[in-house]
Design a protein around this motif. Sequence first.
Motif, short mmCIF file in Angstrom:
data_model
loop_
_atom_site.label_atom_id
_atom_site.label_comp_id
_atom_site.label_asym_id
_atom_site.label_seq_id
_atom_site.Cartn_x
_atom_site.Cartn_y
_atom_site.Cartn_z
N VAL A 234 0.82 -1.21 0.00
CA VAL A 234 0.00 0.00 0.00
C VAL A 234 0.86 1.26 0.00
O VAL A 234 0.36 2.35 -0.34
N GLN A 235 2.12 1.16 0.35
CA GLN A 235 3.01 2.31 0.36
C GLN A 235 4.03 2.26 -0.78
O GLN A 235 4.94 3.09 -0.82
N GLN A 241 1.27 -0.83 -6.28
CA GLN A 241 -0.08 -0.66 -5.77
C GLN A 241 -1.12 -1.23 -6.73
O GLN A 241 -2.11 -1.84 -6.30
N HIS A 245 -3.83 -4.04 -5.74
CA HIS A 245 -5.27 -3.79 -5.84
C HIS A 245 -5.96 -4.88 -6.67
O HIS A 245 -7.09 -5.28 -6.35
N LEU A 284 -5.50 -0.71 3.52
CA LEU A 284 -5.80 0.30 2.50
C LEU A 284 -6.15 1.63 3.14
O LEU A 284 -5.73 2.70 2.66
N LYS A 287 -3.21 3.97 4.53
CA LYS A 287 -2.50 4.83 3.58
C LYS A 287 -3.55 5.44 2.66
O LYS A 287 -3.79 5.00 1.54
N ASN A 292 -5.59 3.77 -3.20
CA ASN A 292 -5.96 2.82 -2.15
C ASN A 292 -7.42 2.99 -1.73
O ASN A 292 -8.13 2.01 -1.49
#
Length: 449
Positions: A234-235, A241, A245, A284, A287, A292
């Motif tokens: 997530v970072q 990302q 997802h 999620l 962040k 996200n």
Amino acid sequence: MNDSFDRAPGAGRTRNLPADPGLAESAAGDCDTKTTLFNQREPLRQPRTSPPFAESNISTANVVGGGDFKRQSKPQQSINANSTSAFPGCNEVDSLVKSSKLSASAPEFVPSGINPYEDPSFYDDDDSYYGEPTLADTVTDFLAHLSSSPGSFESDIEHITGMLNSWVTTEELLKELVELIYTQSTAIPNFSYTGARLCNYLSHHLIVSPPSGNYRQLLLQRCRKEYEQRDVAVQGDPETQKKFHSFVLFLGELYLNLEIKKAKGPPNRANILLTALKDLLISLFSKPVDANLICAVKLLKLTGSVLDDAWKESGKPHMEELIQRIETILLDATCSRDVRQMLLKLVELRSSDWGRVRAAAAASNATPDNDPNYFMNEPTFYTEDGTPFTAADPEYAEKYQEILDRQDYFHDLDGENGNEIYDSEDEMEPEIEEAFENFCLEAERKRQQ
């Protein structure tokens, strides 16, 4: 006569020689040279190079004009078969012919520089082209087919499963199959639903079951690898990302479609995925960047009602905690306006029980108060200013009566032909009626004349 007549090929071609300085000097000076020239018996061949036009033209002009042959600084040499200047390179050609190893009786002609021996290893890389397809090629083909034609899933899944049962017979091949389907399900756009259905079907119909686990167990182990990297993903960068997802949405589809059969009763969902989805949502929201947050909204729209019911049954307030996180993000986070609007709509959706309508009242007992679908099939009308209203509108009866009064819906119809009968008083205005009468009178006057 016989001495001057020769039947050899090319004989007689030198009788009318063109004027040439070399030939003229031979005729005037030396008789032996003349004899050698006229006794030439070899057939004439095309010279490899043509003589210079300028020099030839000058020589011819000097002979025709009666000029002195001795004035030329470089007289041409006589045409002699043994002369190397007349046919330059002739000796080289003869030497090549004598030393050549070419033969007309050779079985085949191989140009120089070509190796007649072919290395069998040269074609090793093309085995996949001409040999049998690999498992990866086969799986990629039928996944592409299901992606382009998802409606053919029911009719093709039995054939696909039978082919895989005859192919996947070892633990290594089963792990390869799991990896291929997982990769394609998270890489092909909008394929997560079909991929989840495929995983559910294969988990019940694949025969191979090695000691390391069956298809479903190996698939969950593969998903666990991505799940454990959630806080880092997530970072990460946008590409990381995006892959994460895709995994989150695929896991949501897998929770909705993957069934675990029991000895008695209907199948259950994989509860281990229920816990994983909660942790993924928390990661999620930890962040709260746009990408996200959009992924979290999509996941909750997809599985929110099912997750809410499952947590309520177990007495866990996980959904309330997630909604509180969303409300905090709306107050503090610096997300974009569109994402903020998506979060607001999600909160409204959950407050309306995820848009679900509970069991409607019986038809005989249905009223506008207890059945939200009571006026569902009623028509929609519009006022003069374009405002819509239906039977659910409190002022429906009044507005509808106004429409009926404003429009003339009550006509006296002729029972025989169905033609409408109108009042003659309202048919024409006075000016039009007067003009029509004048027209009729004028037409009658002309007729009588």
